[in-house]
Design a protein around this motif. Structure first.
Motif, PDB file in Angstrom:
ATOM      1  N   MET A 162       0.894  -1.061   0.016  1.00  0.00           N
ATOM      2  CA  MET A 162       0.034   0.058   0.058  1.00  0.00           C
ATOM      3  C   MET A 162       1.031   1.501  -0.064  1.00  0.00           C
ATOM      4  O   MET A 162       0.551   2.281  -0.700  1.00  0.00           O
ATOM      5  CB  MET A 162      -0.846   0.060   1.308  1.00  0.00           C
ATOM      6  N   CYS A 163       1.901   1.205   0.935  1.00  0.00           N
ATOM      7  CA  CYS A 163       2.845   2.338   0.805  1.00  0.00           C
ATOM      8  C   CYS A 163       3.560   2.808  -0.528  1.00  0.00           C
ATOM      9  O   CYS A 163       3.789   3.698  -1.220  1.00  0.00           O
ATOM     10  CB  CYS A 163       3.968   2.350   1.778  1.00  0.00           C
ATOM     11  N   TYR A 164       3.892   1.495  -1.110  1.00  0.00           N
ATOM     12  CA  TYR A 164       4.675   1.569  -2.598  1.00  0.00           C
ATOM     13  C   TYR A 164       3.827   2.076  -3.568  1.00  0.00           C
ATOM     14  O   TYR A 164       4.176   2.829  -4.362  1.00  0.00           O
ATOM     15  CB  TYR A 164       5.278   0.082  -2.813  1.00  0.00           C
ATOM     16  N   PHE A 165       2.546   1.452  -3.545  1.00  0.00           N
ATOM     17  CA  PHE A 165       1.738   2.041  -4.600  1.00  0.00           C
ATOM     18  C   PHE A 165       1.249   3.505  -4.365  1.00  0.00           C
ATOM     19  O   PHE A 165       1.210   4.352  -5.450  1.00  0.00           O
ATOM     20  CB  PHE A 165       0.234   1.216  -4.456  1.00  0.00           C
ATOM     21  N   PHE A 166       1.206   3.932  -3.346  1.00  0.00           N
ATOM     22  CA  PHE A 166       0.948   5.430  -2.997  1.00  0.00           C
ATOM     23  C   PHE A 166       1.956   6.229  -3.644  1.00  0.00           C
ATOM     24  O   PHE A 166       2.022   7.226  -4.153  1.00  0.00           O
ATOM     25  CB  PHE A 166       0.834   5.569  -1.344  1.00  0.00           C
ATOM     26  N   THR A 167       3.303   5.679  -3.088  1.00  0.00           N
ATOM     27  CA  THR A 167       4.683   6.472  -3.503  1.00  0.00           C
ATOM     28  C   THR A 167       4.795   6.541  -4.971  1.00  0.00           C
ATOM     29  O   THR A 167       5.037   7.529  -5.417  1.00  0.00           O
ATOM     30  CB  THR A 167       5.780   5.815  -2.861  1.00  0.00           C
ATOM     31  N   ILE A 168       4.393   5.461  -5.982  1.00  0.00           N
ATOM     32  CA  ILE A 168       4.613   5.428  -7.157  1.00  0.00           C
ATOM     33  C   ILE A 168       3.511   6.439  -7.821  1.00  0.00           C
ATOM     34  O   ILE A 168       3.866   6.981  -8.751  1.00  0.00           O
ATOM     35  CB  ILE A 168       3.908   4.092  -7.883  1.00  0.00           C
ATOM     36  N   GLY A 169       2.329   6.786  -7.311  1.00  0.00           N
ATOM     37  CA  GLY A 169       1.387   7.548  -7.754  1.00  0.00           C
ATOM     38  C   GLY A 169       1.823   9.199  -7.367  1.00  0.00           C
ATOM     39  O   GLY A 169       1.332   9.917  -8.018  1.00  0.00           O
ATOM     40  N   VAL A 170       2.637   9.355  -6.373  1.00  0.00           N
ATOM     41  CA  VAL A 170       3.168  10.534  -6.268  1.00  0.00           C
ATOM     42  C   VAL A 170       4.540  11.162  -6.692  1.00  0.00           C
ATOM     43  O   VAL A 170       4.798  12.203  -7.263  1.00  0.00           O
ATOM     44  CB  VAL A 170       3.540  10.822  -4.644  1.00  0.00           C
ATOM     45  N   LEU A 171       5.426  10.174  -6.754  1.00  0.00           N
ATOM     46  CA  LEU A 171       6.918  10.213  -7.229  1.00  0.00           C
ATOM     47  C   LEU A 171       6.994   9.638  -8.704  1.00  0.00           C
ATOM     48  O   LEU A 171       6.335   8.723  -8.960  1.00  0.00           O
ATOM     49  CB  LEU A 171       7.742   9.820  -6.307  1.00  0.00           C
ATOM     50  N   PRO A 172       8.127   9.929  -9.406  1.00  0.00           N
ATOM     51  CA  PRO A 172       8.603   9.242 -10.525  1.00  0.00           C
ATOM     52  C   PRO A 172       8.841   7.810 -10.261  1.00  0.00           C
ATOM     53  O   PRO A 172       9.326   7.684  -9.155  1.00  0.00           O
ATOM     54  CB  PRO A 172      10.095   9.985 -10.803  1.00  0.00           C
ATOM     55  N   LEU A 173       8.536   6.794 -11.315  1.00  0.00           N
ATOM     56  CA  LEU A 173       8.947   5.467 -11.056  1.00  0.00           C
ATOM     57  C   LEU A 173      10.111   5.012 -10.329  1.00  0.00           C
ATOM     58  O   LEU A 173      10.382   4.445  -9.497  1.00  0.00           O
ATOM     59  CB  LEU A 173       8.534   4.676 -12.149  1.00  0.00           C
ATOM     60  N   ALA A 174      11.079   5.659 -10.790  1.00  0.00           N
ATOM     61  CA  ALA A 174      12.467   5.276 -10.460  1.00  0.00           C
ATOM     62  C   ALA A 174      12.681   5.589  -8.955  1.00  0.00           C
ATOM     63  O   ALA A 174      13.362   5.072  -8.188  1.00  0.00           O
ATOM     64  CB  ALA A 174      13.514   5.897 -11.591  1.00  0.00           C
ATOM     65  N   THR A 175      12.355   6.865  -8.622  1.00  0.00           N
ATOM     66  CA  THR A 175      12.405   7.447  -7.321  1.00  0.00           C
ATOM     67  C   THR A 175      11.576   6.703  -6.543  1.00  0.00           C
ATOM     68  O   THR A 175      12.108   6.226  -5.402  1.00  0.00           O
ATOM     69  CB  THR A 175      12.120   8.889  -7.242  1.00  0.00           C
ATOM     70  N   ALA A 176      10.554   6.166  -6.640  1.00  0.00           N
ATOM     71  CA  ALA A 176       9.625   5.267  -5.721  1.00  0.00           C
ATOM     72  C   ALA A 176      10.151   4.077  -5.641  1.00  0.00           C
ATOM     73  O   ALA A 176      10.451   3.682  -4.458  1.00  0.00           O
ATOM     74  CB  ALA A 176       8.161   5.179  -6.503  1.00  0.00           C
TER      75      ALA A 176
END
Length: 282
Positions: A75-89
């Motif tokens: 859940m944390c990872y999916f949220f991060t992908i939606g906010v940050l660039p894919l490589a950064t997430a």
């Protein structure tokens, strides 16, 4: 083979990340998590019928611990992908191998040889270098959540190792993880607006489930039959695949420092594998 399984898992996880990044424009994070789990339940049920592996488990406490930690990390990872660039997430999330090593020392009393410790430090340095201080002020929550995914993932990976030692098959472990993921995703999704997928959206959701489920099986097999620290170090390759996907799909460019970081990550995985093989031969 355990090392190869982890590289395969990393590639599939990166493919899942691409689908999540695309799906974030149409669906909430809760919906993405729900469909990720729901598709996997169907996959694992079919796989259990084909392989005659029962889905009931005598180690339900261990399965629950692994499923909860893995679902929260997802859940944390999916949220991060939606906010940050894919490589950064991916970079933030895959700080987990460092935490895996620390947990193995603190909880299980395992001793790390100097070459392995240096290799893990080199890999972490590569991750930090790849990340670079490029976050915007509005992205700090995504950064914190991404690091949280890395911390929580380390707990899930330790649980996967213990389940493997207990003889739990990969299909059963992924099935129970998917059940918990589906429930938590549904609860999160119901707190907001629900979206009906069109043909393109359905393909994205199906991709999240398929890539995620296959990656989960490959990762579980790697941790079950391989050395935990080696598998953890090789999981860094997800960052490499995510970076390449970002370049191809979203035209993300990388400075020389980023390529140096990628090289450090690759060298880290090779160093850990070599050091572990020497230890097995001693």
């Amino acid at each position: 083979m355990p090392a190869i399984w982890m590289i395969i898992a990393s590639f599939l996880f990166a493919c899942m990340g691409v689908c999540v990044k695309l799906g974030a424009a149409q669906f909430s994070t809760g919906e993405l998590v729900f469909y990720r789990g729901a598709v996997n339940i169907v996959m694992m049920t079919i796989a259990s019928r084909m392989t005659h592996i029962a889905l009931s488990t005598p180690h339900w406490r261990m399965q629950l611990s692994r499923s909860l930690s893995g679902s929260l990390a997802l859940m944390c990872y999916f949220f991060t992908i939606g906010v940050l660039p894919l490589a950064t997430a991916a970079t933030l999330s895959y700080t987990s191998p460092m935490f895996v090593a620390l947990l193995l020392i603190l909880l299980f009393g395992e001793r790390l040889r100097l070459p392995v410790a240096l290799a893990l430090l080199a890999g972490f340095a590569g991750v930090v270098l790849l990340l670079r201080p490029t976050l915007q002020p509005g992205q700090w929550l995504g950064a914190i959540t991404g690091l949280g995914a890395g911390v929580i993932s380390s707990l899930a990976y330790i649980s996967v190792r213990e389940l493997g030692k207990a003889g739990e098959p990969e299909i059963r472990t992924v099935f129970w993880f998917s059940c918990v993921t589906t429930v938590l995703g549904a609860v999160w999704a119901l707190t907001g607006e629900l979206h009906r997928p069109d043909a393109g959206g359905f393909a994205i959701l199906l991709g999240i489930g398929l890539f995620g489920g296959l990656a989960q099986l490959a990762m579980t097999r790697s941790y079950r039959f391989g050395k935990t620290v080696v598998s953890a170090a090789l999981s860094y390759s997800t960052v490499i695949f995510a970076s390449l996907f970002g370049m191809v799909i979203w035209d993300e460019t990388h400075p020389p420092s980023a390529w140096l970081a990628i090289a450090l990550i690759i060298v880290s995985g090779l160093m850990v594998s070599f050091a572990s093989r020497r230890r097995a031969d001693d």
